[in-house]
Each structure stands twice: as structure tokens, then as C-alpha cells.
Design an enzyme around this catalytic site. Sequence first.
Site, mmCIF file in Angstrom:
data_model
loop_
_atom_site.group_PDB
_atom_site.id
_atom_site.type_symbol
_atom_site.label_atom_id
_atom_site.label_comp_id
_atom_site.label_asym_id
_atom_site.label_seq_id
_atom_site.Cartn_x
_atom_site.Cartn_y
_atom_site.Cartn_z
ATOM 1 N N LYS A 1 0.870 -1.182 0.000
ATOM 2 C CA LYS A 1 0.000 0.000 0.000
ATOM 3 C C LYS A 1 0.901 1.225 0.000
ATOM 4 C CE LYS A 1 -3.135 2.495 3.045
ATOM 5 N NZ LYS A 1 -4.160 2.385 4.081
HETATM 6 C C1 R5P Z 1 -2.155 4.950 7.709
HETATM 7 O O1 R5P Z 1 -1.142 4.442 8.096
HETATM 8 C C2 R5P Z 1 -3.371 4.177 7.626
HETATM 9 O O2 R5P Z 1 -3.077 2.860 7.203
HETATM 10 C C3 R5P Z 1 -4.492 4.722 6.770
HETATM 11 O O3 R5P Z 1 -5.436 3.727 6.689
HETATM 12 C C4 R5P Z 1 -4.067 5.144 5.392
HETATM 13 O O4 R5P Z 1 -3.285 6.271 5.453
HETATM 14 C C5 R5P Z 1 -5.200 5.275 4.365
HETATM 15 O O5 R5P Z 1 -6.108 6.184 4.704
HETATM 16 P P1 R5P Z 1 -6.268 7.568 3.971
HETATM 17 O O6 R5P Z 1 -6.883 7.268 2.630
HETATM 18 O O7 R5P Z 1 -7.160 8.338 4.860
HETATM 19 O O8 R5P Z 1 -4.896 8.150 3.798
#
Ligand code: R5P
Length: 274
Positions: free
Chosen positions: A180
Site C-alpha cells: 500500500k
Molecule cells: C495509515 O497508516 C493508515 O493505514 C491509513 O489507513 C491510510 O493512510 C489510508 O487512509 P487515507 O486514505 O485516509 O490516507
Amino acid sequence: MVNTYPDVGIQSRMNRIISPKDNRVVMLAIDHPYFQGPTTGLRNMSNTIRTLMPYCDCLMTTRGAVRANIAPGDLGSKPVMLRVSGGNSVLFDELSDERITVGIREAVRMDAAGVAVSVFVGSANQQRTILNLTDTINQAEDYGIPVLAVTAVGKDMARDLRYLALASRICQDAGARIVKTYFCEEFSRLVDSVAPTAVVVAGGKYSSPPDALKMAFDSVEAGAVGVDFGRNIFQDENPVGMIKAIGAIVHGNHTVKEAMDIYQECLPRASKLE
Ligand code: R5P
């Protein structure tokens, strides 16, 4: 005896996370309270989950959020990508100082489809967080559980191709099954540099529906298997419209304009999440 199906558990769980029909996924990131506490959109977590769960393929969340907000009967209707690293909060400047917070036996007990670990490449705690990832992979793979590595970006790091490809490749080399990361210019080069490992894109801070939908579109066009968006869905004034529009892009190959039409159709019935 030779195990002729060494990866059957991993493959089965990967198929629960990423649809084998189109090799795509809409993952809903709602793990933020593990370091941000009751952030906007996740203050009433059970309502947020109830509202959005029907429209995502997989929930990325925490042990406590599952325990407190998902009835046993509903658990299993959607696969859970369980966050297993943490240990810090927004009240402390150095967020990279993470440990493993949930063991693999607990992930098995909860029937997690996968587990997620953050890696802070280039930070003060780079080595610790990479070893958090490798240790988790060593244990999780024994149980057939795929590990998703999150390339967390410290505030001093540029979110550019050079940095994100470096961090993503380190995660792939550690053995992550899914990486990710954040979207950047020339994103297809990042995807190519970790192929065939699946890449999902984080949304980042709330922007606007057209911008977030364009990011989703550009991500899958560049070869990502999908998105793992959080704030751009649950902090939008029309969260259901937003997740439906993202689903149309990721699974339906809709254009940003077509997805915005879906968003607009849902707007009259929209209500903001607390
Ligand atoms: C961060 O470490 C988390 O895994 C969040 O879930 C990630 O940043 C994704 O969320 P967003 O789309 O709000 O950035």
C-alpha cells in the site's frame, strides 16, 4: 511428506481480498484511530462501518474496532485486513516508533484475511519497522496469511517516485503480498518496479471528490489493483456516493466524469458521518 499446496491458504485469502474476477479491490481504510483517536468520520465507528461496509470489498481496520463494532454475525461478510503494527499517537512527533501490536494467533482467531504493517523507510525507526514487517511475514506465512505493507511517509519525506518506489520495493523484497503506497507522478513505473506484487493506493488527507476520483482512476490505469482510501470517503459529505463512485472506477472502469455522475446521484440522500 512434500506439501504440494504450500500457498493454498495465502491464495485463498488473497482471493477474498482482491477479486479474482477482475484482480481489483476497493479496500476501505478505517484504521486511523490506532494513532489518531476519534478522528472525524470515525467517531461513531459502528455507524460508519454499517453505512460503508456494503460497498467495499475489504475493511482495513483494527482488532478493537472489529471487536467493538462488528457483530459476530456480520463478521465474515467482508474480509478484514487487520492492522497489526502501532504503539504511537499523534501526540508524539515521531510516529515511526512502532511495534507489532497484534499476534498472528489473534489474526487467525479473528479469521483475518490479511494483516497490515507500516514501514517507515528513511525514518529514525527504519530498521525496527522493516523488521516488524519481516518478522510478521515470517509468522503469517506459516499460517497462510498474506501481509500488506504500508509505506508510511514521514513528514520530511517527499512523496515522489524515487522515494515511494524505494520503499515499495523494500516491502516487496521483505515478502509482502500487497504493497500500500501513495500515488505519485509516473506511478506506473512504481507498479512495474514491484510487479507482480499487488499495489493499492492510499488516499491521503481529504481533498475533493473530483480529485480523489481522479487519483483512483489514475492509480488503476497505472496498474494498481485498487485503492485503500479512508478520509476521502468517510470525511466526504456524501460518503456512500463517494465509495460507490470509487467502486465504479475500480471495478467498472468508469471514467472520472461517469463516477462523478454516480456521486451526484447519491448526493440528495447523503449524510455526513460523525
Ligand atoms: C495509515 O497508516 C493508515 O493505514 C491509513 O489507513 C491510510 O493512510 C489510508 O487512509 P487515507 O486514505 O485516509 O490516507
